[in-house]
Motif scaffolding. Structure first.
Motif, PDB file in Angstrom:
ATOM      1  N   TYR A 304       0.812  -1.226   0.000  1.00 32.88           N
ATOM      2  CA  TYR A 304       0.000   0.000   0.000  1.00 32.88           C
ATOM      3  C   TYR A 304       0.847   1.280   0.000  1.00 32.88           C
ATOM      4  CZ  TYR A 304      -3.412  -3.475   1.565  1.00 32.88           C
ATOM      5  OH  TYR A 304      -4.176  -4.592   1.690  1.00 32.88           O
ATOM      6  N   THR A 305       2.141   1.158  -0.287  1.00 31.86           N
ATOM      7  CA  THR A 305       2.994   2.345  -0.340  1.00 31.86           C
ATOM      8  C   THR A 305       3.217   2.744  -1.792  1.00 31.86           C
ATOM      9  OG1 THR A 305       4.122   1.560   1.656  1.00 31.86           O
ATOM     10  CG2 THR A 305       5.155   3.367   0.469  1.00 31.86           C
ATOM     11  N   THR A 306       2.447   3.696  -2.266  1.00 35.18           N
ATOM     12  CA  THR A 306       2.611   4.207  -3.626  1.00 35.18           C
ATOM     13  C   THR A 306       3.816   5.148  -3.652  1.00 35.18           C
ATOM     14  OG1 THR A 306       1.205   6.117  -3.211  1.00 35.18           O
ATOM     15  CG2 THR A 306       0.107   4.103  -3.975  1.00 35.18           C
ATOM     16  N   PRO A 307       4.324   5.464  -4.834  1.00 37.38           N
ATOM     17  CA  PRO A 307       5.455   6.417  -4.911  1.00 37.38           C
ATOM     18  C   PRO A 307       5.145   7.750  -4.232  1.00 37.38           C
ATOM     19  CG  PRO A 307       5.201   5.284  -7.010  1.00 37.38           C
ATOM     20  CD  PRO A 307       4.039   4.866  -6.165  1.00 37.38           C
ATOM     21  N   SER A 308       3.917   8.238  -4.371  1.00 34.29           N
ATOM     22  CA  SER A 308       3.577   9.524  -3.750  1.00 34.29           C
ATOM     23  C   SER A 308       3.512   9.404  -2.227  1.00 34.29           C
ATOM     24  CB  SER A 308       2.242  10.043  -4.293  1.00 34.29           C
ATOM     25  OG  SER A 308       1.184   9.147  -3.996  1.00 34.29           O
ATOM     26  N   VAL A 309       3.002   8.276  -1.736  1.00 33.19           N
ATOM     27  CA  VAL A 309       2.968   8.044  -0.287  1.00 33.19           C
ATOM     28  C   VAL A 309       4.386   7.960   0.259  1.00 33.19           C
ATOM     29  CG1 VAL A 309       2.387   6.349   1.492  1.00 33.19           C
ATOM     30  CG2 VAL A 309       0.684   6.975  -0.218  1.00 33.19           C
ATOM     31  N   LEU A 310       5.248   7.230  -0.443  1.00 31.64           N
ATOM     32  CA  LEU A 310       6.648   7.105  -0.017  1.00 31.64           C
ATOM     33  C   LEU A 310       7.323   8.466   0.010  1.00 31.64           C
ATOM     34  CD1 LEU A 310       9.108   5.419   0.745  1.00 31.64           C
ATOM     35  CD2 LEU A 310       9.538   5.067  -1.704  1.00 31.64           C
ATOM     36  N   ALA A 311       7.079   9.273  -1.010  1.00 36.67           N
ATOM     37  CA  ALA A 311       7.683  10.611  -1.067  1.00 36.67           C
ATOM     38  C   ALA A 311       7.220  11.464   0.107  1.00 36.67           C
ATOM     39  CB  ALA A 311       7.343  11.281  -2.394  1.00 36.67           C
ATOM     40  N   SER A 312       5.932  11.366   0.458  1.00 36.31           N
ATOM     41  CA  SER A 312       5.398  12.132   1.582  1.00 36.31           C
ATOM     42  C   SER A 312       6.024  11.689   2.902  1.00 36.31           C
ATOM     43  CB  SER A 312       3.878  11.979   1.657  1.00 36.31           C
ATOM     44  OG  SER A 312       3.264  12.548   0.532  1.00 36.31           O
ATOM     45  N   LEU A 313       6.169  10.379   3.079  1.00 36.02           N
ATOM     46  CA  LEU A 313       6.776   9.854   4.303  1.00 36.02           C
ATOM     47  C   LEU A 313       8.228  10.302   4.420  1.00 36.02           C
ATOM     48  CD1 LEU A 313       5.293   6.246   4.230  1.00 36.02           C
ATOM     49  CD2 LEU A 313       4.924   7.907   6.054  1.00 36.02           C
ATOM     50  N   GLN A 314       8.951  10.222   3.312  1.00 39.80           N
ATOM     51  CA  GLN A 314      10.365  10.612   3.344  1.00 39.80           C
ATOM     52  C   GLN A 314      10.518  12.113   3.598  1.00 39.80           C
ATOM     53  OE1 GLN A 314      11.438   8.944  -0.474  1.00 39.80           O
ATOM     54  NE2 GLN A 314      12.389   7.141   0.475  1.00 39.80           N
ATOM     55  N   LYS A 315       9.628  12.901   3.027  1.00 37.19           N
ATOM     56  CA  LYS A 315       9.660  14.351   3.266  1.00 37.19           C
ATOM     57  C   LYS A 315       9.403  14.657   4.736  1.00 37.19           C
ATOM     58  CE  LYS A 315       7.548  18.700   1.754  1.00 37.19           C
ATOM     59  NZ  LYS A 315       6.492  19.326   0.896  1.00 37.19           N
ATOM     60  N   ARG A 316       8.432  13.957   5.309  1.00 38.13           N
ATOM     61  CA  ARG A 316       8.121  14.156   6.737  1.00 38.13           C
ATOM     62  C   ARG A 316       9.311  13.737   7.613  1.00 38.13           C
ATOM     63  NH1 ARG A 316       6.240  17.300  10.229  1.00 38.13           N
ATOM     64  NH2 ARG A 316       5.392  16.371  12.108  1.00 38.13           N
ATOM     65  N   ALA A 317       9.919  12.612   7.288  1.00 35.92           N
ATOM     66  CA  ALA A 317      11.073  12.144   8.065  1.00 35.92           C
ATOM     67  C   ALA A 317      12.231  13.127   7.955  1.00 35.92           C
ATOM     68  CB  ALA A 317      11.497  10.763   7.583  1.00 35.92           C
ATOM     69  N   ASP A 318      12.419  13.726   6.785  1.00 37.12           N
ATOM     70  CA  ASP A 318      13.505  14.690   6.600  1.00 37.12           C
ATOM     71  C   ASP A 318      13.298  15.939   7.454  1.00 37.12           C
ATOM     72  OD1 ASP A 318      14.842  13.042   4.870  1.00 37.12           O
ATOM     73  OD2 ASP A 318      14.045  13.965   3.047  1.00 37.12           O
ATOM     74  N   VAL A 319      12.037  16.350   7.609  1.00 38.54           N
ATOM     75  CA  VAL A 319      11.741  17.494   8.486  1.00 38.54           C
ATOM     76  C   VAL A 319      12.043  17.123   9.939  1.00 38.54           C
ATOM     77  CG1 VAL A 319       9.879  18.921   9.442  1.00 38.54           C
ATOM     78  CG2 VAL A 319       9.992  18.518   6.971  1.00 38.54           C
TER      79      VAL A 319
END
Length: 465
Positions: A304-319
């Motif tokens: 259930y991890t689409t590319p857009s979901v993964l990008a959002s998670l990684q962006k949040r983790a980077d913050v």
């Protein structure tokens, strides 16, 4: 049994499982008046929809071209009430017959040896439960020390032992069945007397923790589709894992490791822990989400991890990773009331408070009042305040500083900045937001209430000794 089932599964998409083997489950309910039945299944802490059957008689057929995954399934009424449960394993063509008087206890399976075993256990368990309840009710009426009370307690003990022996016998005689695996997963860890009587007061706790998963194979995804799974995970983390971010991370890795190589269970657990810790209740626990993103989502395929979901998670983790406890606070160079650019890095204090505030925010007003009280009472700590206002109206900002007598603070405005946007840099999505830094400008606390600062520093300085 509880009658109402979570409505969550009715808003989820229809789920199709498995390989190419069909399922055909006939359900006959004498006296059932509605035209629809739902077939649902447990999925960790959720209930999902698997199939729907419509009939204008008492016979309903859940029929599909795909095999359903093993687990405990639920037959649900048109009114969203749970009628009864059954087990599903490899054999997926059978009949379940019952009536509306007692859906579970009157159920008779045919063509399903697993469900004959399952209902044999349920009916025996119900019989033992009723006997124990009668005895327990009688016991409440007795004095704790009289002969009859002693006899009643002994009888209850014998019935519990009988129920346990019945379960163990069923497990031994039916190895290889899902019912045996299910009953094994229900077993509790028994702590040896030698451990209980040990002089080490922690021995029983660590024995229980080390053997907690002995009977519960986390890599069996059939157990994921039972109500046992969520209960076990919650019990382990609530009772056996220290309330510290690093301890929780260690436990998460351990549990997921035991679920390997089952991708269904691993994916469920990764998403479960993400849901639990994406908005953590405890300071410093945002470290857990960063760990999940870095070590699972970014390194392997999680369902259930689409590319857009993964990008959002990684962006949040980077913050979040820049703002973890122990990290150097990101530099802010912002305009002060004199029109000069200032950074908190030049502040000489032992501790520095970064306060993001809005002059229209009522909560900010209360926090500022509390913070002024902390400073006026002269705590035994050298604290400097770097107050970052979030409003763009500089004139009104300066007026508010004067009205609230904040001149002794280092007042700056976040909307006039040489560095990155403070919203992104400090994860400011509302106000007030408070960070506490040590003399090296490392984050030691965040999103702390003003009236808790001295208490926190008392504890912090004690632990540093």
């Amino acid at each position: 049994m509880k009658k109402l089932v979570s409505l969550l599964f009715f808003v989820l998409p229809f789920i199709v499982f498995g390989q190419s083997n069909p399922h055909k489950i006939k359900v006959v309910i004498d006296g059932y008046a509605d035209s629809t039945l739902y077939l649902a299944y447990y999925y960790g802490n959720k209930v999902k929809l698997a199939d729907t059957a419509v009939s204008h008689s008492k016979t309903f057929v859940f029929n599909g071209k795909q095999e359903l995954k093993g687990g405990i399934y639920i037959v649900v009424s048109q009114q969203k009430s749970k009628l009864f449960e059954f087990v599903l394993n490899k054999k997926q063509s059978f009949t379940l017959k019952t009536d509306t008087v007692n859906y579970s206890l009157d159920l008779t399976p045919s063509g399903s040896p697993e469900n004959k075993l399952f209902y044999s256990y349920l009916k025996h368990n119900e019989m033992v439960y009723k006997k124990i309840k009668l005895l327990s009710d009688s016991l409440k009426k007795q004095g704790s020390g009289d002969d009859e009370a002693i006899a009643l307690r002994e009888e209850i003990k014998m019935l519990n032992e009988e129920g346990k022996a019945f379960k163990l016998k069923m497990i031994a005689k039916n190895q290889g069945t899902f019912v045996a695996a299910l009953l094994t997963a229900m077993r509790e860890v028994e702590i040896p007397d030698s451990i209980i009587n040990s002089s080490d007061s922690t021995a029983a706790f660590y024995y229980y923790k080390n053997h907690f998963w002995d009977y519960f194979p986390l890599n069996d995804d059939r157990l994921l589709r039972t109500p046992l799974f969520d209960k076990r995970i919650k019990e382990y983390f609530k009772n056996l894992v220290s309330l510290e971010a690093d301890s929780v991370i260690t436990a998460i890795d351990y549990v997921i490791g035991m679920a390997e190589p089952n991708e269904d269970v691993v994916s469920y657990l990764v998403w479960y822990f993400t849901s639990e810790y994406q908005n953590p209740k405890y300071m410093g626990f945002d470290k857990i989400l960063v760990h999940l993103v870095d070590n699972y989502f970014s390194k392997r395929e999680i369902e259930y991890t689409t590319p857009s979901v993964l990008a959002s998670l990684q962006k949040r983790a980077d913050v979040l990773r820049k703002l973890l406890i122990g990290k150097e606070a990101p530099n802010l160079i912002v305009i002060d009331t004199a029109g000069s650019y200032k950074s908190f890095l030049s502040m000489p204090n032992e501790y520095t408070i970064l306060l993001f505030w809005d002059y229209d925010c009522s909560i900010c007003k209360r926090e500022i009042k509390a913070l002024k009280k902390v400073m006026v009472e002269h705590p035994p700590y050298d604290i400097g305040i770097f107050a970052i206002n979030t409003n763009s109206n500089l004139k009104r900002w300066k007026q508010t500083i004067n009205e609230r007598h904040l001149e002794s603070w280092t007042n700056v405005n976040g909307t006039r900045s040489v560095t990155s946007d403070f919203h992104d840099l400090y994860d400011v999505n509302g106000t007030p937001v408070l960070y506490l830094l040590d003399k090296d400008k490392r984050i030691i606390a965040k999103k702390l209430k003003a009236d808790k600062i001295v208490l926190f520093l008392d504890h912090y300085t004690q632990t540093k000794k």
